[in-house]
Scaffold this motif. Structure first.
Motif, mmCIF file in Angstrom:
data_model
loop_
_atom_site.group_PDB
_atom_site.id
_atom_site.type_symbol
_atom_site.label_atom_id
_atom_site.label_comp_id
_atom_site.label_asym_id
_atom_site.label_seq_id
_atom_site.Cartn_x
_atom_site.Cartn_y
_atom_site.Cartn_z
ATOM 1 N N LEU A 119 37.094 33.429 27.401
ATOM 2 C CA LEU A 119 37.571 34.751 26.688
ATOM 3 C C LEU A 119 36.189 35.188 25.913
ATOM 4 C CD1 LEU A 119 40.826 33.291 24.893
ATOM 5 C CD2 LEU A 119 40.514 35.170 26.786
ATOM 6 N N ALA A 120 35.347 34.336 25.432
ATOM 7 C CA ALA A 120 34.286 34.850 24.783
ATOM 8 C C ALA A 120 33.266 35.683 25.706
ATOM 9 C CB ALA A 120 33.664 33.977 23.968
ATOM 10 N N ALA A 121 33.120 34.959 26.851
ATOM 11 C CA ALA A 121 31.872 35.509 27.701
ATOM 12 C C ALA A 121 32.540 36.634 28.399
ATOM 13 C CB ALA A 121 31.652 34.204 28.981
ATOM 14 N N ASN A 122 33.925 36.884 28.649
ATOM 15 C CA ASN A 122 34.267 38.018 29.240
ATOM 16 C C ASN A 122 34.440 39.107 28.363
ATOM 17 O OD1 ASN A 122 34.540 36.434 31.626
ATOM 18 N ND2 ASN A 122 36.664 36.597 32.020
ATOM 19 N N ALA A 123 34.638 38.813 27.154
ATOM 20 C CA ALA A 123 34.645 39.835 26.078
ATOM 21 C C ALA A 123 33.384 40.342 25.737
ATOM 22 C CB ALA A 123 35.074 39.225 24.752
ATOM 23 N N LEU A 124 32.220 39.610 25.947
ATOM 24 C CA LEU A 124 30.864 40.147 25.776
ATOM 25 C C LEU A 124 30.529 41.002 27.176
ATOM 26 C CD1 LEU A 124 29.042 36.951 24.069
ATOM 27 C CD2 LEU A 124 29.304 39.149 23.303
ATOM 28 N N SER A 125 30.893 40.697 28.266
ATOM 29 C CA SER A 125 30.549 41.393 29.419
ATOM 30 C C SER A 125 31.379 42.458 29.598
ATOM 31 C CB SER A 125 30.938 40.111 30.681
ATOM 32 O OG SER A 125 30.101 39.193 30.387
ATOM 33 N N GLY A 126 32.367 42.576 28.805
ATOM 34 C CA GLY A 126 33.203 43.784 28.728
ATOM 35 C C GLY A 126 34.338 43.928 29.888
ATOM 36 N N LEU A 127 34.511 42.380 30.390
ATOM 37 C CA LEU A 127 35.601 42.461 31.425
ATOM 38 C C LEU A 127 37.061 42.668 30.778
ATOM 39 C CD1 LEU A 127 34.367 39.524 33.646
ATOM 40 C CD2 LEU A 127 34.401 41.890 34.236
ATOM 41 N N GLY A 128 37.821 43.008 31.869
ATOM 42 C CA GLY A 128 39.263 43.469 31.456
ATOM 43 C C GLY A 128 40.182 42.226 31.302
ATOM 44 N N ALA A 129 41.489 42.487 30.622
ATOM 45 C CA ALA A 129 42.352 41.577 30.397
ATOM 46 C C ALA A 129 42.686 40.650 31.921
ATOM 47 C CB ALA A 129 43.499 41.691 29.585
ATOM 48 N N ARG A 130 42.814 41.580 32.801
ATOM 49 C CA ARG A 130 43.365 41.172 34.138
ATOM 50 C C ARG A 130 42.100 40.196 34.911
ATOM 51 N NH1 ARG A 130 47.412 41.259 37.028
ATOM 52 N NH2 ARG A 130 47.363 40.822 39.234
ATOM 53 N N ALA A 131 41.119 40.627 34.763
ATOM 54 C CA ALA A 131 39.727 39.720 35.536
ATOM 55 C C ALA A 131 39.649 38.339 34.505
ATOM 56 C CB ALA A 131 38.456 40.651 35.469
ATOM 57 N N THR A 132 40.062 38.557 33.328
ATOM 58 C CA THR A 132 39.618 37.384 32.344
ATOM 59 C C THR A 132 40.988 36.452 32.632
ATOM 60 O OG1 THR A 132 38.680 38.549 30.644
ATOM 61 C CG2 THR A 132 39.885 36.553 30.030
ATOM 62 N N ALA A 133 42.080 36.877 33.018
ATOM 63 C CA ALA A 133 43.312 36.203 33.332
ATOM 64 C C ALA A 133 42.995 35.218 34.547
ATOM 65 C CB ALA A 133 44.636 36.810 33.268
ATOM 66 N N LEU A 134 42.648 35.950 35.607
ATOM 67 C CA LEU A 134 42.288 35.448 36.822
ATOM 68 C C LEU A 134 41.250 34.422 36.635
ATOM 69 C CD1 LEU A 134 42.761 38.575 39.201
ATOM 70 C CD2 LEU A 134 44.247 36.799 39.107
ATOM 71 N N ASP A 135 39.967 34.767 35.957
ATOM 72 C CA ASP A 135 39.094 33.702 35.641
ATOM 73 C C ASP A 135 39.590 32.573 35.203
ATOM 74 O OD1 ASP A 135 36.963 35.518 36.938
ATOM 75 O OD2 ASP A 135 36.121 35.941 34.853
ATOM 76 N N ILE A 136 40.695 32.386 34.351
ATOM 77 C CA ILE A 136 41.251 31.415 33.657
ATOM 78 C C ILE A 136 42.132 30.637 34.716
ATOM 79 C CG2 ILE A 136 42.869 30.624 32.089
ATOM 80 C CD1 ILE A 136 41.777 32.910 30.415
ATOM 81 N N VAL A 137 42.874 31.438 35.418
ATOM 82 C CA VAL A 137 44.050 30.778 36.199
ATOM 83 C C VAL A 137 43.358 30.575 37.539
ATOM 84 C CG1 VAL A 137 46.282 31.086 37.443
ATOM 85 C CG2 VAL A 137 45.791 31.909 34.818
ATOM 86 N N GLY A 138 42.624 31.602 38.187
ATOM 87 C CA GLY A 138 42.125 31.331 39.527
ATOM 88 C C GLY A 138 42.748 32.370 40.240
ATOM 89 N N ARG A 139 42.315 32.453 41.808
ATOM 90 C CA ARG A 139 42.888 33.415 42.478
ATOM 91 C C ARG A 139 43.402 32.549 43.718
ATOM 92 N NH1 ARG A 139 38.994 35.172 39.333
ATOM 93 N NH2 ARG A 139 38.810 37.471 39.156
ATOM 94 N N VAL A 140 44.500 33.267 44.444
ATOM 95 C CA VAL A 140 45.025 32.911 45.575
ATOM 96 C C VAL A 140 44.111 33.282 46.770
ATOM 97 C CG1 VAL A 140 47.003 32.807 46.844
ATOM 98 C CG2 VAL A 140 47.291 32.942 44.299
ATOM 99 N N ASP A 141 43.749 32.627 47.599
ATOM 100 C CA ASP A 141 42.909 32.699 48.874
ATOM 101 C C ASP A 141 44.191 33.022 49.864
ATOM 102 O OD1 ASP A 141 44.116 30.086 50.033
ATOM 103 O OD2 ASP A 141 42.167 29.200 49.847
ATOM 104 N N ALA A 142 43.227 33.531 51.246
ATOM 105 C CA ALA A 142 44.307 33.924 52.134
ATOM 106 C C ALA A 142 45.161 33.010 52.642
ATOM 107 C CB ALA A 142 42.857 34.358 53.239
ATOM 108 N N ARG A 143 44.892 31.845 52.348
ATOM 109 C CA ARG A 143 46.038 30.599 52.938
ATOM 110 C C ARG A 143 46.775 30.256 51.762
ATOM 111 N NH1 ARG A 143 41.203 26.847 54.376
ATOM 112 N NH2 ARG A 143 41.351 26.469 52.460
ATOM 113 N N GLY A 144 46.808 31.208 50.814
ATOM 114 C CA GLY A 144 48.088 30.972 49.649
ATOM 115 C C GLY A 144 47.765 30.012 48.733
ATOM 116 N N ASN A 145 46.373 29.576 48.839
ATOM 117 C CA ASN A 145 45.931 28.147 47.964
ATOM 118 C C ASN A 145 45.332 28.701 46.842
ATOM 119 O OD1 ASN A 145 46.901 26.052 49.563
ATOM 120 N ND2 ASN A 145 45.064 26.384 50.977
#
Length: 156
Positions: A119-145
Motif C-alpha cells: 500500500l505504501a509503495a504503490n501510493a508513492l508510485s501513484g498506482l491505482g487501487a486496482r493495480a494495488t489490489a492485484l499486487d496484493i492478491v496476485g493475478r490469474v495466469d493463462a492456465r487459471g492459476n
C-alpha cells in the motif's frame, strides 16, 4: 523394521503432502478484487487486511493433512521402536489446535506487514487501487492459476 532411508523418504512425502494442502488452501481463498479495490480507494487499511485474513476454515484441509501426517508418523515410529505413540490423545488434539492457531496468526501477521508495504509503495508510485489490489492478491495466469501476490507467504 523400516530402514533409515525409508523413514526419511516417508517424512519427505508427508511434508510435501502438507505443503501441497497449504498451497491449495491459499490458492483457493476467494477474494473479490472489486471489493478490495473499493476498500483501497476508501483508504480502509483495516478493511483490506480483514478481507485477506486466513481463518480456521481456510486451512482446515492443511490441519487435517497435519493430523494424518502425525498418525502416519506415529505408525512409522511404532515400526522403528518398542515405544508406542498414540496420535489420537487429547494432548495431541490440543497440540494441533495450538499449532494451527499459531500458523494462522503468523500468516495473518505476515500478510499485514506485506500489505502495509505494498500500500505504501504503490501510493508513492501513484498506482491505482486496482493495480494495488492485484499486487496484493496476485493475478490469474493463462492456465487459471493465481500467481504473485502476498497472501499466505510466510516462513512457516
Amino acid at each position: 523394521m523400516a530402514g533409515r532411508r525409508a523413514v526419511l523418504q516417508k517424512l519427505v512425502t508427508l511434508e510435501r503432502s502438507v505443503s501441497r494442502a497449504y498451497v491449495s488452501a491459499i490458492q483457493n481463498k476467494r477474494i473479490i478484487i472489486s471489493e478490495l479495490e473499493a476498500l483501497i480507494n476508501k483508504n480502509d487499511f483495516e478493511g483490506v487486511v480483514s478481507a485477506l485474513e486466513i481463518d480456521q476454515d481456510d486451512v482446515s484441509a492443511v490441519i487435517e493433512e497435519l493430523r494424518n501426517s502425525l498418525i502416519q508418523g506415529a505408525e512409522l515410529e511404532k515400526t522403528r521402536s518398542a515405544k508406542s505413540i498414540n496420535p489420537n490423545t487429547e494432548k495431541t488434539a490440543l497440540w494441533l489446535q495450538e499449532k494451527s492457531g499459531a500458523m494462522i496468526t503468523a500468516i495473518n501477521e505476515s500478510t499485514r506487514a506485506s500489505v502495509t508495504e505494498i500500500l505504501a509503495a504503490n501510493a508513492l508510485s501513484g498506482l491505482g487501487a486496482r493495480a494495488t489490489a492485484l499486487d496484493i492478491v496476485g493475478r490469474v495466469d493463462a492456465r487459471g492459476n493465481r500467481t504473485g501476490g502476498v497472501i499466505g507467504l510466510n516462513n512457516q
